[in-house]
Each structure stands twice: as structure tokens, then as C-alpha cells.
Design a protein around this motif. Sequence first.
Motif, PDB file in Angstrom:
ATOM      1  N   LYS A   9       0.838  -1.209   0.000  1.00 15.01           N
ATOM      2  CA  LYS A   9       0.000   0.000   0.000  1.00 15.01           C
ATOM      3  C   LYS A   9       0.875   1.261   0.000  1.00 15.01           C
ATOM      4  O   LYS A   9       0.623   2.194  -0.766  1.00 15.01           O
ATOM      5  CB  LYS A   9      -0.919  -0.021   1.214  1.00 15.01           C
ATOM      6  CG  LYS A   9      -1.905   1.107   1.256  1.00 15.01           C
ATOM      7  CD  LYS A   9      -2.835   0.978   2.447  1.00 15.01           C
ATOM      8  CE  LYS A   9      -3.813   2.134   2.498  1.00 15.01           C
ATOM      9  NZ  LYS A   9      -4.719   2.007   3.639  1.00 15.01           N
ATOM     10  N   LEU A  10       1.905   1.286   0.835  1.00 14.85           N
ATOM     11  CA  LEU A  10       2.796   2.452   0.899  1.00 14.85           C
ATOM     12  C   LEU A  10       3.599   2.608  -0.390  1.00 14.85           C
ATOM     13  O   LEU A  10       3.777   3.721  -0.885  1.00 14.85           O
ATOM     14  CB  LEU A  10       3.730   2.339   2.106  1.00 14.85           C
ATOM     15  CG  LEU A  10       3.073   2.513   3.464  1.00 14.85           C
ATOM     16  CD1 LEU A  10       4.061   2.178   4.585  1.00 14.85           C
ATOM     17  CD2 LEU A  10       2.535   3.925   3.631  1.00 14.85           C
ATOM     18  N   ALA A  11       4.078   1.500  -0.917  1.00 10.46           N
ATOM     19  CA  ALA A  11       4.847   1.552  -2.163  1.00 10.46           C
ATOM     20  C   ALA A  11       3.984   2.060  -3.311  1.00 10.46           C
ATOM     21  O   ALA A  11       4.429   2.863  -4.131  1.00 10.46           O
ATOM     22  CB  ALA A  11       5.423   0.180  -2.483  1.00 10.46           C
ATOM     23  N   THR A  12       2.735   1.589  -3.369  1.00 11.20           N
ATOM     24  CA  THR A  12       1.810   2.039  -4.405  1.00 11.20           C
ATOM     25  C   THR A  12       1.564   3.530  -4.283  1.00 11.20           C
ATOM     26  O   THR A  12       1.610   4.263  -5.276  1.00 11.20           O
ATOM     27  CB  THR A  12       0.481   1.253  -4.309  1.00 11.20           C
ATOM     28  OG1 THR A  12       0.762  -0.124  -4.505  1.00 11.20           O
ATOM     29  CG2 THR A  12      -0.510   1.720  -5.355  1.00 11.20           C
ATOM     30  N   LYS A  13       1.320   3.983  -3.072  1.00 13.99           N
ATOM     31  CA  LYS A  13       1.079   5.414  -2.836  1.00 13.99           C
ATOM     32  C   LYS A  13       2.302   6.227  -3.245  1.00 13.99           C
ATOM     33  O   LYS A  13       2.180   7.263  -3.905  1.00 13.99           O
ATOM     34  CB  LYS A  13       0.739   5.646  -1.372  1.00 13.99           C
ATOM     35  CG  LYS A  13       0.407   7.070  -1.040  1.00 13.99           C
ATOM     36  CD  LYS A  13       0.070   7.250   0.433  1.00 13.99           C
ATOM     37  CE  LYS A  13      -0.167   8.711   0.737  1.00 13.99           C
ATOM     38  NZ  LYS A  13      -0.309   8.951   2.154  1.00 13.99           N
ATOM     39  N   ALA A  19       4.788   9.561  -9.793  1.00 15.65           N
ATOM     40  CA  ALA A  19       4.266   9.782 -11.141  1.00 15.65           C
ATOM     41  C   ALA A  19       3.619  11.160 -11.250  1.00 15.65           C
ATOM     42  O   ALA A  19       3.838  11.874 -12.243  1.00 15.65           O
ATOM     43  CB  ALA A  19       3.264   8.693 -11.514  1.00 15.65           C
ATOM     44  N   ALA A  20       2.860  11.554 -10.249  1.00 14.17           N
ATOM     45  CA  ALA A  20       2.209  12.873 -10.269  1.00 14.17           C
ATOM     46  C   ALA A  20       3.252  13.988 -10.267  1.00 14.17           C
ATOM     47  O   ALA A  20       3.120  14.980 -11.006  1.00 14.17           O
ATOM     48  CB  ALA A  20       1.270  13.011  -9.074  1.00 14.17           C
ATOM     49  N   THR A  21       4.297  13.823  -9.474  1.00  7.07           N
ATOM     50  CA  THR A  21       5.367  14.834  -9.417  1.00  7.07           C
ATOM     51  C   THR A  21       6.111  14.913 -10.745  1.00  7.07           C
ATOM     52  O   THR A  21       6.384  16.010 -11.251  1.00  7.07           O
ATOM     53  CB  THR A  21       6.353  14.500  -8.271  1.00  7.07           C
ATOM     54  OG1 THR A  21       5.626  14.506  -7.040  1.00  7.07           O
ATOM     55  CG2 THR A  21       7.479  15.517  -8.200  1.00  7.07           C
ATOM     56  N   LEU A  22       6.419  13.762 -11.312  1.00  9.77           N
ATOM     57  CA  LEU A  22       7.091  13.743 -12.616  1.00  9.77           C
ATOM     58  C   LEU A  22       6.239  14.421 -13.685  1.00  9.77           C
ATOM     59  O   LEU A  22       6.744  15.227 -14.470  1.00  9.77           O
ATOM     60  CB  LEU A  22       7.402  12.296 -13.029  1.00  9.77           C
ATOM     61  CG  LEU A  22       8.512  11.605 -12.259  1.00  9.77           C
ATOM     62  CD1 LEU A  22       8.518  10.112 -12.542  1.00  9.77           C
ATOM     63  CD2 LEU A  22       9.866  12.218 -12.594  1.00  9.77           C
ATOM     64  N   ILE A  34       5.150   4.768 -15.301  1.00 11.46           N
ATOM     65  CA  ILE A  34       4.859   4.355 -13.925  1.00 11.46           C
ATOM     66  C   ILE A  34       3.364   4.089 -13.768  1.00 11.46           C
ATOM     67  O   ILE A  34       2.958   3.059 -13.232  1.00 11.46           O
ATOM     68  CB  ILE A  34       5.341   5.429 -12.921  1.00 11.46           C
ATOM     69  CG1 ILE A  34       6.868   5.510 -12.936  1.00 11.46           C
ATOM     70  CG2 ILE A  34       4.819   5.131 -11.509  1.00 11.46           C
ATOM     71  CD1 ILE A  34       7.445   6.689 -12.196  1.00 11.46           C
ATOM     72  N   GLU A  35       2.544   4.995 -14.278  1.00  8.58           N
ATOM     73  CA  GLU A  35       1.090   4.843 -14.175  1.00  8.58           C
ATOM     74  C   GLU A  35       0.601   3.580 -14.893  1.00  8.58           C
ATOM     75  O   GLU A  35      -0.302   2.902 -14.411  1.00  8.58           O
ATOM     76  CB  GLU A  35       0.383   6.056 -14.775  1.00  8.58           C
ATOM     77  CG  GLU A  35       0.552   7.324 -13.972  1.00  8.58           C
ATOM     78  CD  GLU A  35       0.029   8.556 -14.712  1.00  8.58           C
ATOM     79  OE1 GLU A  35      -0.521   8.427 -15.817  1.00  8.58           O
ATOM     80  OE2 GLU A  35       0.195   9.653 -14.168  1.00  8.58           O
ATOM     81  N   ALA A  36       1.191   3.270 -16.027  1.00 11.19           N
ATOM     82  CA  ALA A  36       0.771   2.090 -16.798  1.00 11.19           C
ATOM     83  C   ALA A  36       0.962   0.813 -15.993  1.00 11.19           C
ATOM     84  O   ALA A  36       0.206  -0.145 -16.155  1.00 11.19           O
ATOM     85  CB  ALA A  36       1.535   2.021 -18.120  1.00 11.19           C
ATOM     86  N   GLY A  37       1.948   0.812 -15.116  1.00 14.42           N
ATOM     87  CA  GLY A  37       2.184  -0.348 -14.273  1.00 14.42           C
ATOM     88  C   GLY A  37       1.021  -0.664 -13.348  1.00 14.42           C
ATOM     89  O   GLY A  37       0.879  -1.789 -12.873  1.00 14.42           O
ATOM     90  N   PHE A  38       0.171   0.315 -13.104  1.00 19.43           N
ATOM     91  CA  PHE A  38      -0.986   0.119 -12.226  1.00 19.43           C
ATOM     92  C   PHE A  38      -2.247  -0.270 -12.998  1.00 19.43           C
ATOM     93  O   PHE A  38      -3.290  -0.482 -12.398  1.00 19.43           O
ATOM     94  CB  PHE A  38      -1.250   1.384 -11.401  1.00 19.43           C
ATOM     95  CG  PHE A  38      -0.151   1.667 -10.421  1.00 19.43           C
ATOM     96  CD1 PHE A  38      -0.032   0.920  -9.265  1.00 19.43           C
ATOM     97  CD2 PHE A  38       0.777   2.653 -10.684  1.00 19.43           C
ATOM     98  CE1 PHE A  38       0.995   1.154  -8.372  1.00 19.43           C
ATOM     99  CE2 PHE A  38       1.810   2.903  -9.790  1.00 19.43           C
ATOM    100  CZ  PHE A  38       1.927   2.159  -8.630  1.00 19.43           C
TER     101      PHE A  38
END
Length: 159
Positions: A9-13, A19-22, A34-38
Motif C-alpha cells: 500500500k505504501l509503495a503504491t502510494k 508519477a504525479a510529481t514527474l 509508472i502509471e501504466a504499471g498500475f
Amino acid sequence: GLKDSLVKKLATKDAKNLAATLRKNGYKELAGRIEAGFCADSAALLTRMWKYYNAKDYASAKVFAEECIARYGEEALKQQASLKDFAPKGKESKYWALNDVGTAHFVLGEIARLKGNKEEAKKQYNIVLNKFKYAQCWDPKGWYWKVAEAAKEALDELK
């Protein structure tokens, strides 16, 4: 156990925050990777692809299209080979990989066309016509459209 689920959960967050910062700092392609990985399936990838495409964030849309092709291209070819014509009405979603991969190639063609890269656009449209000609794309308005027909029209406009 509990420890593993908390770490996940922490790693996902953390990854989503990264990703948002990038993205905010102009690294859209890396953020998209990064987002595609989810994204658990092709539908999730295509939803993101269309979201970014419609927002004119073509770098991000391209990442999601390419990921869909990489993950599901083989299955799409198998589904295409199993058809002699378009899937019958009501059975379209059975060919999910074909539909999503064909749509991803079409969108890559559109992105290339919009960026002035006619050769790449032609290449992507021709992939749809030659490899995924029975792909259909769900329109949120309530129907499927034939991806190859759209690719043919776009190709004709480039000539």
C-alpha cells in the motif's frame, strides 16, 4: 500478511505520488510508464490512453497505447486470426485484445499525424488495415465503430 499488504500500500502510494510529481515537472512519458504499471488490463490502459489523447497530452497517450500493444498484441493477433468478418453484434467484447490493440495502433497513427509525422501515421494505419482489420472500438455514446474504416479514411486523407 499484514506487513506485506502495508508495504504494498505504501509503495503504491509512493509510486503514484512520484508519477504525479514527474508529470507536473514535465516528465510525462516517464510518469505514464509508472502509471501504466498500475493498469490491470487493456481496458484500463485504453481508458488512460483516451483520457490523455483527448487532453492533447500525446506523449502520455502514446505510452498507454504502446503498453497495450506490448502486453496484448499476441492475443490480438490470435483473435484476429479466429475471425472471417467483424464480430457479430453483442459479441464484440469477446475480442477485447483485438479491439484494444487495433485501437491503440489507430491512436498512435492519429498522434503521428497530428505531430506532422506522415510516414509513422501511415505505418500505424496500415498495421490496423493489415493485421487488425476486424478491430472495433467501443464509443461511450453506446456503439462500436470499425477501427479499420477510420484508419482507411485517415490514410486516404494523407495521400
